[in-house]
Design an enzyme around this catalytic site. Sequence first.
Site, mmCIF file in Angstrom:
data_model
loop_
_atom_site.group_PDB
_atom_site.id
_atom_site.type_symbol
_atom_site.label_atom_id
_atom_site.label_comp_id
_atom_site.label_asym_id
_atom_site.label_seq_id
_atom_site.Cartn_x
_atom_site.Cartn_y
_atom_site.Cartn_z
ATOM 1 N N ARG A 1 11.034 -0.420 8.336
ATOM 2 C CA ARG A 1 11.823 -1.223 9.260
ATOM 3 C C ARG A 1 13.226 -1.438 8.708
ATOM 4 O O ARG A 1 14.190 -1.366 9.430
ATOM 5 C CB ARG A 1 11.123 -2.562 9.527
ATOM 6 C CG ARG A 1 11.234 -2.874 11.004
ATOM 7 C CD ARG A 1 10.408 -4.043 11.469
ATOM 8 N NE ARG A 1 9.187 -4.261 10.706
ATOM 9 C CZ ARG A 1 8.427 -5.339 10.869
ATOM 10 N NH1 ARG A 1 8.758 -6.250 11.759
ATOM 11 N NH2 ARG A 1 7.326 -5.500 10.168
ATOM 12 N N GLU B 1 -10.692 6.003 5.881
ATOM 13 C CA GLU B 1 -11.524 5.383 4.835
ATOM 14 C C GLU B 1 -10.956 4.031 4.390
ATOM 15 O O GLU B 1 -11.706 3.094 4.094
ATOM 16 C CB GLU B 1 -11.595 6.332 3.632
ATOM 17 C CG GLU B 1 -12.471 5.874 2.490
ATOM 18 C CD GLU B 1 -13.957 5.842 2.848
ATOM 19 O OE1 GLU B 1 -14.543 6.898 3.033
ATOM 20 O OE2 GLU B 1 -14.508 4.724 2.955
ATOM 21 N N LYS C 1 -13.527 -4.788 11.134
ATOM 22 C CA LYS C 1 -14.257 -3.876 10.247
ATOM 23 C C LYS C 1 -15.702 -3.686 10.729
ATOM 24 O O LYS C 1 -16.258 -2.587 10.648
ATOM 25 C CB LYS C 1 -14.227 -4.414 8.824
ATOM 26 C CG LYS C 1 -12.810 -4.371 8.228
ATOM 27 C CD LYS C 1 -12.684 -5.255 7.000
ATOM 28 C CE LYS C 1 -11.292 -5.144 6.380
ATOM 29 N NZ LYS C 1 -11.084 -6.179 5.330
ATOM 30 N N VAL D 1 0.837 -1.206 0.000
ATOM 31 C CA VAL D 1 0.000 0.000 0.000
ATOM 32 C C VAL D 1 0.873 1.259 0.000
ATOM 33 O O VAL D 1 0.658 2.181 -0.796
ATOM 34 C CB VAL D 1 -0.963 0.001 1.210
ATOM 35 C CG1 VAL D 1 -1.748 1.300 1.264
ATOM 36 C CG2 VAL D 1 -1.917 -1.193 1.139
#
Lengths: 441, 441
Positions: free
Chosen positions: B46, B131, B207, B15
């Site tokens: 990392r 979102e 969720k 992402v």
Amino acid sequence: MTSPVRLALLGCGTVGGEVVRLLHEQSADLAARIGAPLELAGIAVRRINRDRGELPVDPSLFTTDALGLIKRDDVDVVVEVVGGIEPAREWLVEALRAGKSVVTANKALLAEDGGALHDAAAEGGADLYYEAAVAGAIPLLRPLRESLHGDRITRVTGIVNGTTNFILSAMDATGAGFAEALEQATELGYAEADPTADVEGFDAAAKAAILASLAFHTRVSAADVHREGITEVTAADVASAKAMGCTIKLLCLAARGVDAAGRETVNVRVHPAMIPLTHPLAGVGDAFNAVFVEAEAAGPLMFYGRGAGGAPTASAVLGDVVAVARNRLAGVRAASESAYADLSVRSMGEALTRYHVSLDVADRPGVLAAVAGVFARHDVSIATVWQGPAEGSAPGSGADADLVIVTHVAPDAALAATVSELRGLDIVRSVTSVLRVEGEA
Amino acid sequence: MTSPVRLALLGCGTVGGEVVRLLHEQSADLAARIGAPLELAGIAVRRINRDRGELPVDPSLFTTDALGLIKRDDVDVVVEVVGGIEPAREWLVEALRAGKSVVTANKALLAEDGGALHDAAAEGGADLYYEAAVAGAIPLLRPLRESLHGDRITRVTGIVNGTTNFILSAMDATGAGFAEALEQATELGYAEADPTADVEGFDAAAKAAILASLAFHTRVSAADVHREGITEVTAADVASAKAMGCTIKLLCLAARGVDAAGRETVNVRVHPAMIPLTHPLAGVGDAFNAVFVEAEAAGPLMFYGRGAGGAPTASAVLGDVVAVARNRLAGVRAASESAYADLSVRSMGEALTRYHVSLDVADRPGVLAAVAGVFARHDVSIATVWQGPAEGSAPGSGADADLVIVTHVAPDAALAATVSELRGLDIVRSVTSVLRVEGEA
């Protein structure tokens, strides 16, 4: 709690009445969500004494002087659910210039002259919200004007008119012709006494202009939208679509393109089209609405729900009222119109689409070659061909044959010219159906 | 143009890499929409030297010191796409308290301790947007937290986990069992090497908590969610569903209710359930997500799209980045958490649902009466019954019979007790399938 946010309601028909009812029923929730109560300052109507059923409202709030109500100092937010161009434009421009927030469901005005409203909003530093103007209760405009702002929308394909969707669904289900299905829709209350705005695509075209403006950051007005209604869709067209594994929908389409000079363009149109039954929009039946949005990073998205009706529309209006009331309390204004891209609108002739053409032809050698030659001359590439004996004709009898051709994507002008030339061919007895095909994966 | 809005990106995996790519590709559009350019101040990772392909970014921006990056004076907005509870919580609380806007896709953290983030946002006067945490690219949270604020949501039913939807779709299409379908999903990259979070429903439960919080203006955490995964769904269950004109989906459900004292409650749960093929969620196949929302005035609404993947998630993240950047430039903060309703969470035993029960019973007189008696004792009303010879048994042979019962709505505890008692009956050879039924019209 803070002092109330005061609303002027313009119009008290089906939608306005529902707004009044919801303001009453949900008042505690609305106040908690806003941080201040909402209060009706007045309701402007044409006739004060009309029967409006049992509305939970003080009758002294009704007035016929809309402009006077808007100008009152104790009015913070103007909610317009009257519709039509004038006097709504004058009222809303007046309100916005005076710095009052406006919530409107007026698609016709927004599509005709949204620019005037946006300019007045900028001048007055006021909010202009209009979620209810497109696809009723479906939260669609806020996603377009906010959620997808990190992405690049490439195409919007919508079923945004419930009346025509009801009629086309009925034609598909029963094999009825347009006139019969329209009659049924009228009886059931899905079509108005004068159905022109719906069946000729004017309503859908207004919504297409609003959607395209938001999706492409460009002012698009109703005049920019190519518009065809559903009055010429025949039972034979519906049968042709079925034979192809498709159904016919009145689509509003807005798509990015590139012109010959390499500049980005946008094409906006409303017309009936065949879409495959596997497309998510194909299953949207009856009077429901749905809008399919394609964006580069997000991929395909769909928004589905009721597109009309008093309560659904009032839900969208009140969602906007909560937003503008909150903004007022916070002393802020929402993001204003985004029209920076200013893409040029491409004509229908340049729009890329696909045609499905059914022909009744003479069944003799050379026919397919002649027909295929017409497509080739117009530089239209053929995707699939099906030829078979016409109903009642024996193969090879020299009688009629059916020829069904689906093209690849080509400019609409080339496709239209192809069909026009086909109509003039001796060997073509008749062109039985011409439909655009949309919604390929 | 105004001076840039500067972002700290925490995480640069699938992402994060897409966020970097989109920031680069869309920079002119994003700047026009915001009114100022976006600039990456740094990227916390990392391991600095991991291979990230060709990212359009200055390598000197990478750092392993996330907290140091967050605290830098030239960072306005913190974008977190790392996931997990710690150290993400520490980072985001630090950022929000310092008044920096936060955009996060971290559903686990929001569901575990969203309250801590909202409190820190209130303390620092900062924006908290998320979102991307639910249903990836689908613009869903903004409609819930804004568009529907004039309405009263009664129920949210969602397919919010792509992995389990892929597995169940495959089981439905091929008749495969769970293990086989999971193997296929793993091979195709739809399931992770350790699929626990998906197949046991933890991801969907997180969720569900976030959706319920927004829909019902109440803090709901993952611990409040009743959770069952799909590992025990069998090929026989799928076949039973098909025979009923249904399909099995892993649903997240959040619904309003009323307790014995008449107070409003909310029930939130994740479990597999049969839904009719006519329900809009039934057609949501493969790894797609969709959320069906029912509101009093709006009626039914559905939001559909890709629930995961780098680009779709990045689209949602950037939509939020544009919003918080605009807010910063305008010097405002978006509406904060809305948790005023503070409904109490009802246990699963009290939740109202329906059961579909398939039994293998002895085919002799009195069996149906005995079985029906068990339902009656638990005050469970039967909606439909089907009885027929079991496969391979001749009718009336005294061999086995199949008995399929679908109940009306009843408290889950009563339904579970009914099934438990049925298992103990002599005449019941086995309970072959027990499934909840949802999504009635």
